[in-house]
Enzyme design. Structure first.
Site, PDB file in Angstrom:
ATOM      1  CB  ALA A   6      -0.909   0.021   1.232  1.00 14.94           C
ATOM      2  CB  CYS A   7       2.120   3.640  -1.778  1.00 13.11           C
ATOM      3  SG  CYS A   7       1.465   3.637  -3.443  1.00 13.11           S
ATOM      4  CG  ASN A   8       0.342   8.857   0.127  1.00 16.01           C
ATOM      5  OD1 ASN A   8      -0.359   8.515   1.065  1.00 16.01           O
ATOM      6  ND2 ASN A   8       1.336   9.703   0.263  1.00 16.01           N
ATOM      7  CB  THR A  13       3.292   0.786  -4.682  1.00 19.38           C
ATOM      8  OG1 THR A  13       3.544   1.820  -3.742  1.00 19.38           O
ATOM      9  CG2 THR A  13       3.368  -0.533  -3.959  1.00 19.38           C
TER      10      THR A  13
END
Length: 98
Positions: A6-8, A13
């Site tokens: 998970a990232c923003n 990613t």
């Protein structure tokens, strides 16, 4: 094995996922590796073996741990994320799954 990242926004990613998939395949591992923005990743948490957070959302680790229950949660080290060091990140994920 299911590895959830998970990232923003999911952009950087996604590139990391491609590298992780190649690394897992080169090791003969049967791995499902998925990347999404944090809110979407939390919806997909069921069945995950490990949940990795991009360093830009390390602040969310406690909340993710609460949602993850017994699923291990870790923040990808900034240096490994920045270098897209798939071998090291995969090693770290496998260690958490053990």
């Amino acid at each position: 094995m299911k590895i959830l990242l998970a990232c923003n926004a999911g952009m950087s990613t996604s590139l990391l996922v491609q590298k992780l998939q190649k690394e897992a395949a080169s090791r003969g591992l049967d791995a499902e590796i998925i990347a999404n923005p944090l809110n979407k990743a939390l919806e997909l948490i069921d069945g995950a073996d490990v949940f990795l957070l991009g360093p830009q959302i390390a602040y969310a680790k406690a909340d993710v741990e609460a949602a993850a229950g017994s699923i291990p949660v870790a923040v990808i080290p900034m240096v490994d994320y920045g270098r897209m060091n798939a071998a090291k990140i995969l090693d770290d994920a496998l260690e958490l799954i053990k």
